[in-house]
Design an enzyme around this catalytic site. Structure first.
Site, mmCIF file in Angstrom:
data_model
loop_
_atom_site.group_PDB
_atom_site.id
_atom_site.type_symbol
_atom_site.label_atom_id
_atom_site.label_comp_id
_atom_site.label_asym_id
_atom_site.label_seq_id
_atom_site.Cartn_x
_atom_site.Cartn_y
_atom_site.Cartn_z
ATOM 1 N N GLU A 137 33.618 39.010 31.414
ATOM 2 C CA GLU A 137 32.701 38.057 30.771
ATOM 3 C C GLU A 137 33.475 36.938 30.061
ATOM 4 O O GLU A 137 33.157 35.754 30.231
ATOM 5 C CB GLU A 137 31.814 38.768 29.738
ATOM 6 C CG GLU A 137 30.868 39.811 30.303
ATOM 7 C CD GLU A 137 29.812 39.248 31.240
ATOM 8 O OE1 GLU A 137 29.646 38.011 31.305
ATOM 9 O OE2 GLU A 137 29.149 40.052 31.914
ATOM 10 N N ASN A 191 33.669 33.005 31.217
ATOM 11 C CA ASN A 191 33.234 31.946 30.298
ATOM 12 C C ASN A 191 34.304 30.864 30.145
ATOM 13 O O ASN A 191 33.987 29.667 30.140
ATOM 14 C CB ASN A 191 32.911 32.531 28.927
ATOM 15 C CG ASN A 191 31.518 33.143 28.868
ATOM 16 O OD1 ASN A 191 30.751 33.035 29.827
ATOM 17 N ND2 ASN A 191 31.204 33.774 27.761
ATOM 18 N N ARG A 237 22.963 31.375 35.348
ATOM 19 C CA ARG A 237 23.585 32.214 34.327
ATOM 20 C C ARG A 237 22.454 32.913 33.577
ATOM 21 O O ARG A 237 21.372 32.353 33.409
ATOM 22 C CB ARG A 237 24.408 31.389 33.324
ATOM 23 C CG ARG A 237 25.431 30.434 33.905
ATOM 24 C CD ARG A 237 26.335 30.999 34.946
ATOM 25 N NE ARG A 237 26.990 32.246 34.576
ATOM 26 C CZ ARG A 237 27.753 32.940 35.422
ATOM 27 N NH1 ARG A 237 27.913 32.535 36.660
ATOM 28 N NH2 ARG A 237 28.311 34.044 35.017
HETATM 29 N N1 LIG Z 1 34.942 29.653 26.524
HETATM 30 C C1 LIG Z 1 33.853 28.884 26.302
HETATM 31 N N2 LIG Z 1 33.967 27.534 26.173
HETATM 32 C C2 LIG Z 1 32.882 26.753 25.955
HETATM 33 N N3 LIG Z 1 31.618 27.237 25.865
HETATM 34 C C3 LIG Z 1 31.438 28.559 25.964
HETATM 35 C C4 LIG Z 1 32.528 29.458 26.202
HETATM 36 N N4 LIG Z 1 32.031 30.722 26.261
HETATM 37 C C5 LIG Z 1 30.707 30.617 26.082
HETATM 38 N N5 LIG Z 1 30.325 29.323 25.906
HETATM 39 C C6 LIG Z 1 28.950 28.836 25.654
HETATM 40 O O1 LIG Z 1 28.179 29.938 25.181
HETATM 41 C C7 LIG Z 1 27.026 30.118 26.013
HETATM 42 C C8 LIG Z 1 26.661 31.600 26.074
HETATM 43 O O2 LIG Z 1 27.681 32.347 26.747
HETATM 44 P P1 LIG Z 1 27.259 33.699 27.476
HETATM 45 O O3 LIG Z 1 28.456 34.247 28.174
HETATM 46 O O4 LIG Z 1 26.583 34.597 26.502
HETATM 47 O O5 LIG Z 1 26.162 33.228 28.535
HETATM 48 P P2 LIG Z 1 26.396 32.411 29.897
HETATM 49 O O6 LIG Z 1 27.835 32.391 30.265
HETATM 50 O O7 LIG Z 1 25.714 31.097 29.783
HETATM 51 O O8 LIG Z 1 25.599 33.329 30.948
HETATM 52 P P3 LIG Z 1 26.134 34.714 31.576
HETATM 53 O O9 LIG Z 1 27.372 35.122 30.835
HETATM 54 O O10 LIG Z 1 25.027 35.699 31.379
HETATM 55 O O11 LIG Z 1 26.384 34.439 32.995
HETATM 56 C C9 LIG Z 1 27.395 29.499 27.332
HETATM 57 O O12 LIG Z 1 26.241 29.116 28.064
HETATM 58 C C10 LIG Z 1 28.251 28.299 26.885
HETATM 59 O O13 LIG Z 1 27.441 27.218 26.502
HETATM 60 MG MG LIG Z 2 29.011 34.103 30.266
#
Ligand SMILES: Nc1ncnc2c1ncn2[C@@H]1O[C@H](COP(=O)(O)OP(=O)(O)OP(=O)(O)O)[C@@H](O)[C@H]1O
Ligand SMILES: [Mg+2]
Lengths: 138, 112
Positions: A46, A50, A104
């Site tokens: 995860e 990200n 996502r």
């Molecule tokens: N390393 C990162 N850099 C910039 N933004 C981030 C980063 N990690 C997370 N985010 C932001 O936080 C939000 C939530 O992250 P999360 O992993 O919970 O959900 P997601 O990646 O959108 O969906 P999923 O992980 O379920 O596929 C993301 O949509 C993004 O906007």
């Molecule tokens: Mg994610």
């Protein structure tokens, strides 16, 4: 036992599987159960995903995977120097995603939180993001 | 990641083997969508018996297919998830929209 490894890798999706295997291999010295290994692989997957899709938005960059063992506790950091997160509290809410068009689910942080013992996210807009997770191997 | 497809009546069963992550997600999505639309099936069953790993990218695939299939009046179901995959699905509440069955056969019966 104390131990530490640091791996820098290119932000390409091929390295998601690599990071999972590297984490599992490193943690295996603590004799984790298969369930504990699955938890750690999922959380690492995860955080690394990200960094690649949100941090660097699929452009080139370096992701750092820093793993440490202190006694029976494993500490894992996933660090990127990408775009950063404007509102960490909002980003960490279950089901929140800034990329719904990419299918996502917004569950990544929730998964890390529930599969590990602790999760801390620090970030600065334009500078990057650091995800710190710990888990005690029973 | 390896996909196999089998049509039973009005239901297409996609069996997934390997690791479903962001790296594999695009190909998996495109192949399922292509096979589903050419199969003329109404319902879609995800057989996860041989899926060794899945993260939230897999949840996105499941939810996305649920949306398109149900928009056309069909049903979706999940069969034989591992313990890890089941925990992930339940954490996200996906089992409330896509029911889980122990076997692919039961899932096919469930959506029929
Ligand atoms: N390393 C990162 N850099 C910039 N933004 C981030 C980063 N990690 C997370 N985010 C932001 O936080 C939000 C939530 O992250 P999360 O992993 O919970 O959900 P997601 O990646 O959108 O969906 P999923 O992980 O379920 O596929 C993301 O949509 C993004 O906007
Ligand atoms: Mg994610």
């Amino acid at each position: 036992m104390n131990n530490r490894v640091k791996i820098d890798f290119l932000s390409v999706s091929e390295n998601e599987g690599f990071a999972r295997i590297a984490a599992a291999a490193f943690v295996s010295q603590l004799n984790p159960t298969l369930e504990e290994l699955d938890d750690i692989k999922t959380a690492v997957s995860e955080a690394v995903t990200n960094a690649i899709i949100h941090g660097y938005e699929n452009r080139g960059g370096t992701v750092t995977l820093l793993m440490e063992i202190e006694e029976k506790c494993v500490k894992i950091q996933v660090i990127d120097k990408g775009r950063g997160i404007d509102d960490i509290k909002k980003a960490m809410q279950p089901l929140y995603t800034s990329k719904p068009d990419l299918e996502r689910s917004g569950m990544g942080f929730t998964v890390m939180e529930s599969f590990m013992d602790s999760l801390e996210v620090s970030s600065e807009t334009g500078k990057g993001t650091k995800v710190l997770m710990t888990k005690r191997i029973m | 990641m390896h996909l196999t497809f089998k049509k039973t009546g009005q239901t297409l069963v996609v069996s997934m083997a390997g690791e479903l992550d962001h790296h594999n997600a695009v190909n998996v999505r495109e192949e399922i969508d292509r096979r589903f639309s050419t199969s003329n099936a109404k319902n879609l069953v995800f057989n996860l018996q041989k899926l060794a790993f899945m993260d939230s990218s897999g949840l996105g695939i499941l939810i996305g297919r649920y949306k398109t299939v149900s928009a056309m009046g069909g049903k979706t179901a999940i069969a034989a998830p591992s313990l890890l995959t089941r925990r992930l699905i339940e954490l996200a509440g996906v089992h409330r929209i896509i029911p889980i069955y122990e076997t692919a056969q039961e899932a096919v019966g469930g959506v029929a």
